[in-house]
Design an enzyme around this catalytic site. Structure first.
Site: not given
Ligand SMILES: Cc1ncc(COP(=O)(O)O)c(C=O)c1O
Length: 348
Positions: A90, A159, A183
């Site tokens: 991520w 994030d 989540k």
């Molecule tokens: C740590 C993290 N950042 C970003 C995201 C991306 O999120 P989204 O699907 O809401 O764009 C996720 C998705 O699981 C994630 O776990």
């Protein structure tokens, strides 16, 4: 996972929201009824997460992925750079998207050590003219988590998609905290952005309106139609959290849940293996392998047959992963631990 009590409440009032003769998702987002849900969600976030007055709470569609770009678009002005800690999948995505909208660099990368840990503050390289240090609080796929925030001379941005509302935040060190809600808080379709109000004067204003943090903040997240359903469910989840004892209770439960699974792993004599160093282990996503990888498909299938689906690791890394988000009851973790011990006994 969402609390069952919340799902049942949503079900009970979904068709006729509190005598309106229609659903909450059919009401105008400018109606008084939706307005009170919207305000209550903001108030509960402030109360439970301890969000100080100097921060705006903003709701934006598009998930955390859109924030990867929006963050850099808004903050990387006037030749300033964004520093990123590369802790895994991520963090890398945040960096890649950030690089489309400003100058970014890697302050530390765990790639060469298989993303087995997060860095100590002393390992971070911060260059001059750095606007922020971006951290992925919890790597959902790799299972590493910053248990201690980096101590650096620039503002942090985080994030927190996969550990939002599971731990307190030292707000004075952050300019922006963001995350998708799917989540710990609500169905997908919404990102939460907590943004320090004093920076909004300096964010970029020459962007399409939807991409401007200052626009969303000044309109109380009603610049356009907000994602009513996830906000409505989140408000109920936040009430549920408050009834459970708020953030301290969520944090304690996360400690206990993840601790029990790591204990099974560590006491398995090498049958189960954690690829993450103890001080960086996630309390939300417990990632592990079975030393004999050939057993993993059996483990995952048998667990599913015993009412525990979803233990397969992310397709990019394989192995196993137990995601134990806030709404996971202790009984679910106890059942998993018992299953893991039984599986090992039967395999031996
Ligand atoms: C740590 C993290 N950042 C970003 C995201 C991306 O999120 P989204 O699907 O809401 O764009 C996720 C998705 O699981 C994630 O776990």
């Amino acid at each position: 996972m969402l609390p069952l009590a919340v799902l049942e409440e949503v079900q009970a009032e979904f068709v006729d929201y509190r005598g309106h003769g229609m659903s909450i998702v059919e009401l105008s987002h400018r109606s008084a009824s939706y307005g009170s849900v919207h305000r209550s969600a903001v108030d509960l976030l402030r109360e439970l997460f301890g969000v100080p007055e100097g921060f705006d709470v903003v709701f934006i569609q598009g998930g955390a992925t859109m924030q990867f770009g929006m963050l850099a678009m808004n903050l990387l002005t006037g030749g300033l750079n964004g520093a990123y800690v590369d802790t895994g999948a991520w963090a890398s995505k945040a960096l890649d998207d950030g690089s489309q909208h400003g100058d970014v660099y890697v302050a530390w990368s765990g790639r060469d050590i298989g993303y087995a840990r997060v860095p100590d503050s002393g390992e971070l390289t911060i260059r001059e003219n750095t606007r922020y240090l971006h951290v992925t609080s919890n790597e959902t796929i790799g299972g590493v988590q910053f248990r201690k925030w980096p101590d650096v001379p620039v503002p942090l941005v985080a994030d927190m998609s996969s550990d939002l509302m599971s731990r307190p935040i030292p707000w004075h060190r952050f300019d922006v905290v963001y995350g998708g809600v799917q989540k710990n808080l609500a169905p997908a379709g919404l990102a939460l952005v907590f943004v320090r109000r004093s920076i909004l004067e300096h964010t970029r204003h020459d962007l399409a309106s939807y991409f401007r943090y200052d626009v969303h903040a000044s309109k109380d997240s009603m610049h356009n139609t907000p994602p009513v359903f996830p906000i409505y469910v989140m408000e109920k989840v936040l009430r549920w959290m408050r009834d459970q004892g708020g953030l301290p209770a969520m944090e304690e439960a996360a400690d206990i849940r993840s601790g029990l699974i790591y204990q099974i792993i560590d006491e398995s004599g090498g049958f189960y293996v954690s690829p993450v160093e103890p001080a960086s282990r996630s309390k939300m996503n417990v990632v592990f392998r079975i030393a004999d990888h050939a057993l993993e498909p059996h483990f995952i299938a048998e667990a599913a047959a015993n009412g525990m689906p979803g233990l397969k690791g992310h397709r990019s890394v394989g192995g196993c992963r137990a995601s134990v988000y806030n709404a996971m009851p202790q009984a679910g973790v106890d059942a998993l631990c018992e299953f893991m011990a039984d599986f090992q006994r039967n395999a031996g």
